[in-house]
Design a protein around this motif. Structure first.
Motif, mmCIF file in Angstrom:
data_model
loop_
_atom_site.group_PDB
_atom_site.id
_atom_site.type_symbol
_atom_site.label_atom_id
_atom_site.label_comp_id
_atom_site.label_asym_id
_atom_site.label_seq_id
_atom_site.Cartn_x
_atom_site.Cartn_y
_atom_site.Cartn_z
ATOM 1 N N LEU A 142 0.796 -1.225 0.000
ATOM 2 C CA LEU A 142 0.000 0.000 0.000
ATOM 3 C C LEU A 142 0.834 1.283 0.000
ATOM 4 O O LEU A 142 0.482 2.252 -0.668
ATOM 5 C CB LEU A 142 -0.942 0.009 1.208
ATOM 6 C CG LEU A 142 -1.958 -1.133 1.299
ATOM 7 C CD1 LEU A 142 -2.787 -0.992 2.561
ATOM 8 C CD2 LEU A 142 -2.828 -1.182 0.072
ATOM 9 N N ILE A 143 1.921 1.317 0.740
ATOM 10 C CA ILE A 143 2.703 2.541 0.912
ATOM 11 C C ILE A 143 3.278 3.066 -0.408
ATOM 12 O O ILE A 143 3.268 4.278 -0.640
ATOM 13 C CB ILE A 143 3.794 2.350 1.983
ATOM 14 C CG1 ILE A 143 3.127 2.209 3.353
ATOM 15 C CG2 ILE A 143 4.791 3.500 1.980
ATOM 16 C CD1 ILE A 143 4.058 1.871 4.482
ATOM 17 N N PRO A 144 3.767 2.213 -1.310
ATOM 18 C CA PRO A 144 4.279 2.763 -2.578
ATOM 19 C C PRO A 144 3.251 3.548 -3.387
ATOM 20 O O PRO A 144 3.624 4.432 -4.170
ATOM 21 C CB PRO A 144 4.748 1.523 -3.339
ATOM 22 C CG PRO A 144 5.132 0.565 -2.258
ATOM 23 C CD PRO A 144 4.117 0.794 -1.179
ATOM 24 N N TRP A 145 1.975 3.288 -3.198
ATOM 25 C CA TRP A 145 0.952 4.075 -3.899
ATOM 26 C C TRP A 145 1.013 5.536 -3.492
ATOM 27 O O TRP A 145 0.812 6.433 -4.311
ATOM 28 C CB TRP A 145 -0.443 3.499 -3.657
ATOM 29 C CG TRP A 145 -0.642 2.222 -4.385
ATOM 30 C CD1 TRP A 145 -0.598 0.963 -3.857
ATOM 31 C CD2 TRP A 145 -0.888 2.056 -5.779
ATOM 32 N NE1 TRP A 145 -0.804 0.040 -4.845
ATOM 33 C CE2 TRP A 145 -0.983 0.680 -6.033
ATOM 34 C CE3 TRP A 145 -1.029 2.941 -6.843
ATOM 35 C CZ2 TRP A 145 -1.221 0.179 -7.309
ATOM 36 C CZ3 TRP A 145 -1.261 2.442 -8.102
ATOM 37 C CH2 TRP A 145 -1.357 1.074 -8.330
ATOM 38 N N LEU A 146 1.272 5.795 -2.229
ATOM 39 C CA LEU A 146 1.425 7.171 -1.762
ATOM 40 C C LEU A 146 2.638 7.817 -2.420
ATOM 41 O O LEU A 146 2.570 8.959 -2.880
ATOM 42 C CB LEU A 146 1.553 7.211 -0.235
ATOM 43 C CG LEU A 146 1.762 8.582 0.395
ATOM 44 C CD1 LEU A 146 0.586 9.502 0.099
ATOM 45 C CD2 LEU A 146 1.972 8.435 1.896
ATOM 46 N N GLY A 147 3.734 7.093 -2.473
ATOM 47 C CA GLY A 147 4.937 7.623 -3.118
ATOM 48 C C GLY A 147 4.715 7.927 -4.586
ATOM 49 O O GLY A 147 5.192 8.941 -5.106
ATOM 50 N N LEU A 148 3.976 7.056 -5.263
ATOM 51 C CA LEU A 148 3.702 7.287 -6.684
ATOM 52 C C LEU A 148 2.853 8.533 -6.909
ATOM 53 O O LEU A 148 3.137 9.327 -7.810
ATOM 54 C CB LEU A 148 3.018 6.065 -7.286
ATOM 55 C CG LEU A 148 3.900 4.838 -7.476
ATOM 56 C CD1 LEU A 148 3.062 3.638 -7.920
ATOM 57 C CD2 LEU A 148 4.996 5.115 -8.476
ATOM 58 N N THR A 149 1.814 8.707 -6.108
ATOM 59 C CA THR A 149 0.966 9.888 -6.305
ATOM 60 C C THR A 149 1.705 11.171 -5.917
ATOM 61 O O THR A 149 1.548 12.195 -6.589
ATOM 62 C CB THR A 149 -0.358 9.788 -5.526
ATOM 63 O OG1 THR A 149 -0.082 9.586 -4.141
ATOM 64 C CG2 THR A 149 -1.230 8.676 -6.054
ATOM 65 N N LEU A 150 2.500 11.120 -4.866
ATOM 66 C CA LEU A 150 3.284 12.304 -4.497
ATOM 67 C C LEU A 150 4.302 12.641 -5.582
ATOM 68 O O LEU A 150 4.469 13.809 -5.945
ATOM 69 C CB LEU A 150 3.986 12.087 -3.159
ATOM 70 C CG LEU A 150 3.102 12.139 -1.923
ATOM 71 C CD1 LEU A 150 3.873 11.694 -0.691
ATOM 72 C CD2 LEU A 150 2.542 13.530 -1.728
ATOM 73 N N SER A 151 4.974 11.621 -6.127
ATOM 74 C CA SER A 151 5.940 11.864 -7.203
ATOM 75 C C SER A 151 5.258 12.425 -8.442
ATOM 76 O O SER A 151 5.778 13.349 -9.086
ATOM 77 C CB SER A 151 6.670 10.565 -7.561
ATOM 78 O OG SER A 151 7.432 10.107 -6.480
ATOM 79 N N ALA A 152 4.102 11.884 -8.784
ATOM 80 C CA ALA A 152 3.362 12.388 -9.954
ATOM 81 C C ALA A 152 2.934 13.835 -9.742
ATOM 82 O O ALA A 152 3.006 14.658 -10.670
ATOM 83 C CB ALA A 152 2.146 11.503 -10.224
ATOM 84 N N ALA A 153 2.503 14.158 -8.535
ATOM 85 C CA ALA A 153 2.087 15.532 -8.249
ATOM 86 C C ALA A 153 3.272 16.494 -8.339
ATOM 87 O O ALA A 153 3.141 17.602 -8.881
ATOM 88 C CB ALA A 153 1.445 15.613 -6.864
ATOM 89 N N MET A 154 4.426 16.080 -7.839
ATOM 90 C CA MET A 154 5.611 16.941 -7.904
ATOM 91 C C MET A 154 6.062 17.127 -9.351
ATOM 92 O O MET A 154 6.429 18.230 -9.763
ATOM 93 C CB MET A 154 6.762 16.364 -7.074
ATOM 94 C CG MET A 154 6.487 16.272 -5.574
ATOM 95 S SD MET A 154 6.008 17.826 -4.816
ATOM 96 C CE MET A 154 4.308 17.491 -4.424
ATOM 97 N N LEU A 155 6.012 16.063 -10.144
ATOM 98 C CA LEU A 155 6.355 16.173 -11.559
ATOM 99 C C LEU A 155 5.397 17.121 -12.270
ATOM 100 O O LEU A 155 5.810 17.944 -13.102
ATOM 101 C CB LEU A 155 6.340 14.798 -12.218
ATOM 102 C CG LEU A 155 6.620 14.766 -13.718
ATOM 103 C CD1 LEU A 155 8.010 15.311 -14.013
ATOM 104 C CD2 LEU A 155 6.460 13.355 -14.253
ATOM 105 N N THR A 156 4.131 17.041 -11.936
ATOM 106 C CA THR A 156 3.142 17.936 -12.530
ATOM 107 C C THR A 156 3.424 19.388 -12.164
ATOM 108 O O THR A 156 3.320 20.277 -13.012
ATOM 109 C CB THR A 156 1.728 17.532 -12.076
ATOM 110 O OG1 THR A 156 1.502 16.173 -12.443
ATOM 111 C CG2 THR A 156 0.678 18.405 -12.703
ATOM 112 N N ALA A 157 3.797 19.637 -10.921
ATOM 113 C CA ALA A 157 4.128 21.001 -10.507
ATOM 114 C C ALA A 157 5.318 21.530 -11.299
ATOM 115 O O ALA A 157 5.317 22.698 -11.729
ATOM 116 C CB ALA A 157 4.427 21.047 -9.008
#
Length: 148
Positions: free
Chosen positions: A67-82
């Motif tokens: 479950l925890i890697p899902w949080l990392g993936l969404t946070l990384s995607a959000a930072m890339l989007t920014a």
């Protein structure tokens, strides 16, 4: 038909940085009907649940490992989007998000958001890869020790 309001690159960059894992930046740009925006909250909440579960039950529980890697993936995607939002040229931003033609000007606040997003995104991506790799290795060790 309602005219679209002006969309600020500064606001979009900072929303992606601060609340991007919940899709707030997508809702700001495209409205509440944006399908991609609604894909962000579920993996984020699943990852947060994994973190809370691991804190409560410890590392022996296998479910948080998934479950925890899902949080990392969404946070990384959000930072890339920014980063992408902040580095989009002003004329392309205006053409894409401000059909009224109101000019967009990138200032230092946008660039600071990009720098922070790049720093946090890199750290989160590396931490997610390290966590996942460690857990895969531990799982292989667990399997080989129980097979003997």
């Amino acid at each position: 038909m309602t005219a679209r309001r002006h969309r600020s690159k500064l606001v979009a960059t900072w929303l992606a940085f601060l609340f991007g894992s919940l899709g707030v930046h997508r809702f700001y740009l495209h409205g509440l009907r944006d399908v991609w925006g609604w894909l962000f909250p579920l993996p984020t909440l699943v990852g947060i649940y994994g973190v809370l579960r691991m804190r409560a039950l410890g590392g022996d529980d296998l479910l948080p490992w998934f479950l925890i890697p899902w949080l990392g993936l969404t946070l990384s995607a959000a930072m890339l989007t920014a980063v992408i939002y902040g580095l989009t040229p002003d004329d392309k931003w205006t053409a894409r998000h401000n059909p009224d033609g109101a000019p967009t000007h990138t200032g230092w606040a946008t660039i600071i958001g990009v720098i922070l997003a790049l720093s946090v995104g890199a750290a989160v991506a590396v931490a997610t890869i390290a966590f996942t790799s460690q857990r895969v290795f531990e799982y292989q060790q667990l399997r080989s020790s129980t097979a003997n």
